[in-house]
Design an enzyme around this catalytic site. Structure first.
Site, PDB file in Angstrom:
ATOM      1  N   SER A   1      -9.580 -21.015  19.340  1.00 47.77           N
ATOM      2  CA  SER A   1     -10.990 -21.076  19.745  1.00 47.77           C
ATOM      3  C   SER A   1     -11.743 -22.153  18.948  1.00 47.77           C
ATOM      4  O   SER A   1     -11.393 -23.327  19.026  1.00 47.77           O
ATOM      5  CB  SER A   1     -11.618 -19.693  19.581  1.00 47.77           C
ATOM      6  OG  SER A   1     -12.859 -19.613  20.258  1.00 47.77           O
TER       7      SER A   1
ATOM      8  N   ASP B   1      -9.419 -15.049  29.937  1.00 48.49           N
ATOM      9  CA  ASP B   1     -10.263 -15.244  28.757  1.00 48.49           C
ATOM     10  C   ASP B   1     -11.727 -15.185  29.189  1.00 48.49           C
ATOM     11  O   ASP B   1     -12.150 -15.927  30.077  1.00 48.49           O
ATOM     12  CB  ASP B   1      -9.934 -16.615  28.152  1.00 48.49           C
ATOM     13  CG  ASP B   1     -10.602 -16.865  26.813  1.00 48.49           C
ATOM     14  OD1 ASP B   1     -11.771 -16.481  26.642  1.00 48.49           O
ATOM     15  OD2 ASP B   1      -9.952 -17.482  25.949  1.00 48.49           O
TER      16      ASP B   1
ATOM     17  N   HIS C   1      -8.748 -13.556  25.276  1.00 45.91           N
ATOM     18  CA  HIS C   1      -9.059 -14.378  24.100  1.00 45.91           C
ATOM     19  C   HIS C   1      -8.589 -13.735  22.795  1.00 45.91           C
ATOM     20  O   HIS C   1      -8.821 -14.272  21.726  1.00 45.91           O
ATOM     21  CB  HIS C   1     -10.580 -14.587  24.048  1.00 45.91           C
ATOM     22  CG  HIS C   1     -11.032 -15.755  23.217  1.00 45.91           C
ATOM     23  ND1 HIS C   1     -10.868 -17.064  23.609  1.00 45.91           N
ATOM     24  CD2 HIS C   1     -11.672 -15.814  22.017  1.00 45.91           C
ATOM     25  CE1 HIS C   1     -11.382 -17.875  22.698  1.00 45.91           C
ATOM     26  NE2 HIS C   1     -11.860 -17.144  21.714  1.00 45.91           N
TER      27      HIS C   1
END
Length: 277
Positions: free
Chosen positions: A148, A223, A256
């Site tokens: 991320s 995600d 995620h």
């Protein structure tokens, strides 16, 4: 150097360690974690850096991913910095996507952030020097990966230091921070409103450079931040136009979380080891 060992755990034959130290770059106390494989044969071993995402510390990857099994299997050390400066005297924001836990791995130029938020220099210079003293039989070979915001950091640091890092990989990275809400908020706050200054911290701009290390990216299709924050279109277009070695893979049904990371982590370790040895 004010380096202090505060935790050490045996894991898969190696040692998972946690340290604190005073950072001259960030002007505050910092923590980081490092895994040292058993290296029973006393061979030269490489180092992989892991950069974590928004709100994380060095504990997330060390405690949730199970990476130690792979680090021991491949006999590689793994360095895990924190994500931002820390301490009561360090500037912060009420939002979870800015301030502490959200350093974005850049060097801030705007007050009050410029006093402490220099995560790029901290990692590339100060923490690198520390790592070299902690890894026995260090081969000098390094690669870098992250998740991320940390995926953004891995790409930026890896491409800005293309002769140093042998490979880069990322899970769900912020690929075009200058174009998405997380990046626009961070860049305008840390770097100012002049968007020309943002380019050196934007992976989609850096991938236009003449030569970058091989890159592997894995993105979950479920995600919750894709595609609003993690869109790949601009990055892949620029990489393709500049003939860069980029492997972009979508993982059907994955989100995620660290469940996603743990599932595909061995593939990333294998990718790095192909280029480290």
């Amino acid at each position: 150097m004010s380096l202090k060992l505060i935790e050490k755990h045996r894991s898969f034959g190696g040692e998972q360690c946690k340290y604190t130290h005073y950072s001259e770059v960030l002007k505050c106390e910092m923590t980081f974690s490092i895994y040292l494989p058993s290296n029973k044969e006393k061979k030269k071993i490489p180092l992989i850096w892991w950069l974590s995402g928004l709100t994380c510390t060095d504990d997330n990857f060390s405690q949730k991913s199970g990476f130690q099994r792979l680090a021991e299997k491949y006999q590689v050390a793994v360095m895990i910095p924190d994500t931002s400066p820390r301490g009561e005297h360090v500037a912060d924001d009420d939002g979870w996507d800015l301030g502490k836990g959200a350093g974005f791995y850049l060097n801030a130029t705007q007050d009050p952030w410029a006093k402490h938020y220099h995560m790029y220099t901290y990692i590339v210079d100060e923490l690198t020097t520390i790592a070299s003293t902690l890894v026995p039989h260090f081969s000098g070979e390094e690669s870098i990966m992250g998740h991320s915001m940390g995926g953004h950091g891995a790409l930026v640091i890896g491409m800005k230091n293309a002769t140093r890092f042998k490979a880069i990989s990322a899970f769900s990275p912020i690929l075009s921070p200058s174009q998405v809400p997380w990046g626009i908020k961070a860049f305008s706050t840390y770097l100012g409103e002049d968007q020309a200054t943002w380019n050196e911290w934007d992976a989609s701009e850096l991938v236009k450079e003449a030569s970058v290390p091989p890159i592997l990216i894995t993105q979950g299709t479920e995600d919750q931040f894709y595609q609003n924050q993690l869109d790949e279109t601009c990055f892949l277009k620029n990489a393709r136009e500049n003939n860069q070695e980029v492997y972009y893979k979508k993982a059907e049904g994955y989100d995620h979380s660290y469940f996603f990371i743990a599932t595909f982590l061995e593939g990333h370790f294998s990718f790095h080891m192909q280029h480290l040895r």
